[in-house]
Write a protein that holds these residues in place. Structure first.
Motif, short mmCIF file in Angstrom:
data_model
loop_
_atom_site.label_atom_id
_atom_site.label_comp_id
_atom_site.label_asym_id
_atom_site.label_seq_id
_atom_site.Cartn_x
_atom_site.Cartn_y
_atom_site.Cartn_z
N SER A 63 -34.42 -51.77 6.21
CA SER A 63 -34.06 -52.87 5.32
C SER A 63 -32.72 -53.49 5.70
O SER A 63 -32.32 -54.49 5.11
N ALA A 101 -26.91 -60.25 -1.79
CA ALA A 101 -26.90 -60.11 -3.25
C ALA A 101 -26.26 -61.33 -3.91
O ALA A 101 -26.65 -61.75 -5.00
N GLU A 106 -28.82 -63.94 -4.04
CA GLU A 106 -29.75 -63.65 -5.15
C GLU A 106 -29.18 -64.14 -6.47
O GLU A 106 -29.88 -64.79 -7.25
N HIS A 129 -35.56 -54.03 -3.75
CA HIS A 129 -34.20 -53.60 -3.40
C HIS A 129 -33.38 -53.56 -4.69
O HIS A 129 -33.55 -54.41 -5.56
N THR A 167 -30.53 -54.46 -5.45
CA THR A 167 -29.73 -55.64 -5.81
C THR A 167 -30.56 -56.63 -6.64
O THR A 167 -29.99 -57.43 -7.37
N ASN A 168 -31.90 -56.59 -6.53
CA ASN A 168 -32.73 -57.57 -7.24
C ASN A 168 -32.59 -57.47 -8.76
O ASN A 168 -32.17 -58.43 -9.41
N THR A 196 -40.25 -59.75 -2.52
CA THR A 196 -39.73 -59.48 -1.17
C THR A 196 -40.93 -59.37 -0.25
O THR A 196 -41.83 -58.59 -0.51
N ASP A 251 -36.80 -62.74 -1.74
CA ASP A 251 -35.69 -62.02 -1.13
C ASP A 251 -35.94 -62.05 0.38
O ASP A 251 -36.81 -61.36 0.88
N ALA A 300 -34.00 -61.15 2.87
CA ALA A 300 -33.16 -60.28 3.71
C ALA A 300 -33.96 -59.74 4.88
O ALA A 300 -33.41 -59.42 5.93
N ASN A 301 -35.28 -59.62 4.70
CA ASN A 301 -36.12 -59.06 5.75
C ASN A 301 -36.92 -60.12 6.49
O ASN A 301 -38.07 -59.93 6.84
N HIS A 315 -32.94 -66.42 -0.34
CA HIS A 315 -31.75 -66.26 0.49
C HIS A 315 -32.13 -65.63 1.82
O HIS A 315 -33.17 -64.96 1.94
N ASN A 346 -30.24 -63.31 5.11
CA ASN A 346 -29.03 -62.56 5.44
C ASN A 346 -28.63 -62.89 6.86
O ASN A 346 -29.28 -62.43 7.80
N HIS A 406 -26.17 -61.75 8.28
CA HIS A 406 -25.71 -60.48 8.85
C HIS A 406 -26.84 -59.47 8.99
O HIS A 406 -26.60 -58.29 9.12
C1 LIG Z 1 -29.75 -55.98 2.45
C2 LIG Z 1 -30.67 -56.41 1.42
C3 LIG Z 1 -30.20 -57.11 0.29
C4 LIG Z 1 -28.74 -57.33 -0.03
O1 LIG Z 1 -28.00 -57.94 0.97
P1 LIG Z 1 -26.41 -57.74 1.00
O2 LIG Z 1 -25.94 -58.70 2.03
O3 LIG Z 1 -26.18 -56.32 1.36
O4 LIG Z 1 -25.89 -58.06 -0.35
C5 LIG Z 1 -31.15 -57.53 -0.63
N1 LIG Z 1 -32.45 -57.29 -0.45
C6 LIG Z 1 -32.93 -56.62 0.62
C7 LIG Z 1 -34.41 -56.40 0.75
C8 LIG Z 1 -32.05 -56.16 1.59
O5 LIG Z 1 -32.52 -55.48 2.63
#
Ligand SMILES: *Cc1c(COP(=O)(O)O)cnc(C)c1O
Length: 444
Positions: free
Chosen positions: A39, A101, A104, A132, A134-135, A176, A205, A207-208, A227, A229, A231
């Protein structure tokens, strides 16, 4: 955090240098070895990204400079946004959010603003049980109530449970995809239909996104706001607290709510646009983490559109390759073609050996442990994401170590349960270490 200096401490330059160099050598990073943290997409970050971010025209400018003197920087933001729109199918992206996050939370604020403007009172957001952490946190921070939706036996969102819970007071769902089991939710189009059918919005989400780059556009699946990521997917470094980038993309009807200002192009000149009355306002000082944008831009320019697709294809191939090598040795609860990652379980490991033991033993073999005990719906989850930047040789070495650990669990369980054996410390109280870090200076 507490930095403790002892009384009367008087350090020379070389003592300070040795202290920090010593600390850095006890660290682990993707430049040092395989880092299959599920993740988190710990791909290698090409050094050319850093070179570009160091250019004086980028690194020595100030956000309060007149626009006419920073045209190149504005153009970079404008073009990065266009590329992200192209990848995801969205109308616009705000580059302001500083992390996933944060994106989000901004997305939740936009959903709230959208219903407020429509005059509808919707107080709940649905969150699948595989989400995740953070959701639900972002949902609650924004003042919504998070309502859990179950996964079905295939690891997809359970459509019957969704239909039951998608009531009139629900503002939408946070989904996600690929989900945190590393699986493409094959119900996603129906999920969007059900939510839209009741007037709700779908948050993705992203991020993936690594597994979908150049293959599938979230907007076309029915997602309204998402969103990314930088990074993770876009090879800007993460860890150590950032800085990161969590740009937020939206469909046309939500553009007016985005944080402002956005960069606009007018007669070959770039400028910051007006911020309208519906905008949720700024979510970050100035325009977001600009250095991170330079790195993500460099990455995308370097790999191009065909490179994006290749990234996703190899990320998926690598994950499936490892999954197939390991599934005879560890329990694989969802035995399907996976996307960028897959999740094993510690169920059935002999002699009481747990996921934590396996993770600690991997350190002895020179690997960073995978993500553990997440997602929560798998008992003793071991979540492995190899990413596209690893060679077959590295994957083979990792698989070999995992299989060896499995054998040790049978024949010599003490060595696994007592790991790591090669580190200056054994098992730390992780919570205490995070809350009360001991950073005292010591002679080495
Ligand atoms: C990493 C991640 C987040 C949060 O991202 P951050 O930059 O660490 O705040 C949210 N959802 C998923 C599925 C993630 O892998």
């Amino acid at each position: 955090m507490k930095l403790v200096f002892e009384k009367g401490m008087n350090l020379s330059e070389v003592e300070v240098i040795r202290h920090y160099t010593w600390l850095s050598r006890r660290n682990f990073g993707v430049d040092l070895g395989f880092y299959p943290l599920g993740s988190c997409t710990m791909k290698y970050n090409p050094k050319v990204n850093e070179e570009m971010a160091k250019l004086e025209g980028f690194s020595l400018i100030h956000p309060l400079q007149p626009e006419s003197t920073v045209q190149g920087a504005l153009q970079l933001m404008f073009e990065l946004e266009k590329m992200l729109c192209e990848i995801c199918g969205f109308e616009r992206f705000s580059l302001q959010p500083a992390a996933g996050a944060h994106g989000e939370l901004t997305g939740m604020m936009i959903i709230q603003a959208y219903f407020k403007k429509k005059g509808e009172k919707r107080t709940k957001i649905l969150v699948p049980d595989s989400a995740h952490g953070t959701n639900p946190a972002s949902v609650s921070m924004c003042g919504f109530e998070a309502v859990e939706v179950k996964s079905d036996s295939e690891g997809n969102i359970d459509l019957d449970d969704l239909k039951k819970k998608m009531e009139k007071d629900v503002a939408g769902i946070m989904s996600t995809n690929p989900n945190t089991l590393g699986l493409f939710d094959s119900n996603i189009e129906q999920v969007c239909e059900i939510v839209h059918g009741k007037g709700g919005l779908v948050y993705g989400d992203g991020a993936n996104m690594n597994a979908m780059l150049g293959i599938c556009r979230p907007k076309e699946l029915g997602i309204d706001v998402m969103h990314l990521n930088l990074h993770k997917t876009f090879s800007t470094p993460h860890g150590g607290g950032g800085p990161g980038g969590g740009p937020l993309g939206v469909v046309k009807k939500l553009v007016e709510f985005l944080p402002g200002p956005l960069v606009e192009k007018e007669k070959e000149k770039y400028k910051f646009g007006e911020v309208g009355g519906s905008s949720v306002g700024k979510v970050r000082s100035f325009y977001g983490n600009f250095g991170v944008m330079v790195k993500a831009f460099t990455y995308l320019k370097a790999i191009g559109a065909p490179g994006c697709r290749e990234v996703a294809e190899i990320a998926v191939l690598n994950a499936n390759y490892l999954k197939e090598k390991l599934k005879g040795h560890f329990k694989l609860p969802f035995d399907r073609v996976c996307q960028h990652e897959f999740v094993l379980s510690d169920e059935g490991l002999p002699n009481g050996v747990t996921t934590n033991d396996v993770a600690k033993r991997l350190i002895d073999y020179g690997f960073h442990p995978p993500t553990v005990y997440f997602p929560l719906i798998v008992k003793g989850a071991i979540m492995i994401e190899p990413t596209e930047t690893e060679s077959k040789e590295t994957l083979d070495r990792f698989a070999e170590a995992m299989i060896k650990i499995r054998k040790e669990a049978e024949e010599n369980p003490e060595i696994v349960r007592g790991a790591p054996h090669s580190m200056p410390v054994k098992r730390l109280d992780a919570v205490k270490a995070a809350r009360e870090p001991d950073l005292r200076w010591r002679k080495h």
